[in-house]
Design an enzyme around this catalytic site. Structure first.
Site, PDB file in Angstrom:
ATOM      1  N   LYS A 164       2.505  -2.905   2.728  1.00  0.00           N
ATOM      2  CA  LYS A 164       2.648  -1.465   2.446  1.00  0.00           C
ATOM      3  C   LYS A 164       3.932  -1.197   1.675  1.00  0.00           C
ATOM      4  O   LYS A 164       3.980  -0.321   0.800  1.00  0.00           O
ATOM      5  CB  LYS A 164       2.644  -0.686   3.767  1.00  0.00           C
ATOM      6  CG  LYS A 164       2.893   0.827   3.632  1.00  0.00           C
ATOM      7  CD  LYS A 164       1.867   1.503   2.728  1.00  0.00           C
ATOM      8  CE  LYS A 164       1.844   3.018   2.897  1.00  0.00           C
ATOM      9  NZ  LYS A 164       3.114   3.704   2.972  1.00  0.00           N
ATOM     10  N   GLU A 171       3.879   1.974  -6.387  1.00  0.00           N
ATOM     11  CA  GLU A 171       3.690   3.422  -6.516  1.00  0.00           C
ATOM     12  C   GLU A 171       4.894   4.066  -7.213  1.00  0.00           C
ATOM     13  O   GLU A 171       4.741   4.946  -8.072  1.00  0.00           O
ATOM     14  CB  GLU A 171       3.496   4.015  -5.121  1.00  0.00           C
ATOM     15  CG  GLU A 171       3.314   5.502  -5.052  1.00  0.00           C
ATOM     16  CD  GLU A 171       3.240   5.948  -3.601  1.00  0.00           C
ATOM     17  OE1 GLU A 171       4.188   6.641  -3.146  1.00  0.00           O
ATOM     18  OE2 GLU A 171       2.269   5.587  -2.905  1.00  0.00           O
TER      19      GLU A 171
END
Length: 294
Positions: A164, A171
């Protein structure tokens, strides 16, 4: 399946609703009594049948550590704690060791989906022993998006949050690229409808993505983003990604630059740019701007 859920904020509250919609029993606790199903962690644990599973969805760091410490004293051997917050993977290793001494299982889950997760499902990256992860599969299946994708058992304890973390680093870089392109389009005189340029990219281009869709949503609400201040915080995972790259000698120029761009956004009058302006003036006679008087 029955599960306890600690932390019922924007994501935790929606996760509770999605799990209940799938037929699972959720006993939720939050420090805000208006959100909670029970008055305390003790009440939550007492209402769960053994072997218990408790999902922790609170801010990383001290808050998560505090909850896990309390659960370690309340749960019994064979119970399982799932940390679904944005904890650092090195914390997972410590939590697994601490709880393991009491016979309590530990699983880490990187969760992506934000406020859209209730409707679209949550992408889940999970770390832990296979038998512990398999026991929780009904919960993961209820939370993940429909279809074959959106869930992975990434590896041992810590692998979920590490995955993550890298996801969030990517991102950062993607958002920075969209932001830079938007600023350049806004700057030139020849393009007079930047919002529709972004919208045109939503189909048939190699840069289409959900982030692009969200950018168009934002521009629909505020076409030139005039109501926003040019400031962006970082949640910590971008920093951890860059630190992990240094530790492993992996070059991450785009992700690193995107993190530093956020740091620059916090400076109304950048000290670094003062030096650059001074040097350009010294060696090339380039013009400088005087600082505004306070």
């Amino acid at each position: 399946m029955q599960i306890g859920l600690v932390g019922l904020g924007k994501m935790g509250g929606n996760m509770r609703e999605r799990l209940r919609s799938a037929g699972h029993t959720v006993v939720g606790y939050d420090t805000n009594p208006e959100l909670a199903d029970v008055a305390s962690l003790v009440d939550m644990v007492d209402q769960l049948e053994r072997p218990r599973a408790v999902w922790v969805m609170v801010p990383a760091g001290a808050a998560t550590q505090g909850v896990i410490d309390q659960l370690g004293a309340l749960l019994k051997p064979g119970d399982t704690v799932i940390d679904g917050g944005n904890s650092r993977w090195t914390d997972d290793e410590r939590h697994a060791e601490e709880l393991g001494k009491r016979g309590i299982n530990f699983v880490d889950a990187g969760v992506s989906g934000g406020v859209w997760g209730l409707e679209n499902g949550y992408a889940l990256m999970v770390g832990g022993e296979k038998e512990h992860v398999d026991d929780l599969k009904p919960i993961f299946d209820a939370l993940k998006p429909e279809g074959p994708y959106g869930y992975v058992h990434a590896g041992r304890v810590g692998a979920g949050h590490f995955s993550k973390m890298v996801h969030n680093g990517i991102e950062y870089a993607m958002m920075q690229a969209y932001a830079e392109g938007w600023e350049l389009l806004e700057k030139v005189d020849s393009v007079d409808n930047v919002r529709e340029v972004f919208r045109s990219w939503q189909e048939g281009t190699v840069i289409r993505s959900w982030l692009l869709d969200l950018a168009v949503n934002a521009l629909d609400e505020d076409q030139h983003l005039e109501r926003l201040r040019g400031y962006a915080a970082d949640s910590g995972e971008g920093r951890w990604t860059v630190e992990a790259a240094i530790d492993n000698a992996v070059p991450l120029p785009a992700i690193t630059a995107s993190l530093f761009a956020r740091f620059a956004s916090r400076q109304d009058d950048s000290p670094q740019m003062k030096m650059i302006a001074a040097l350009r003036n010294q060696f090339g006679g380039h013009a400088v701007e005087s600082a505004k008087k306070k």
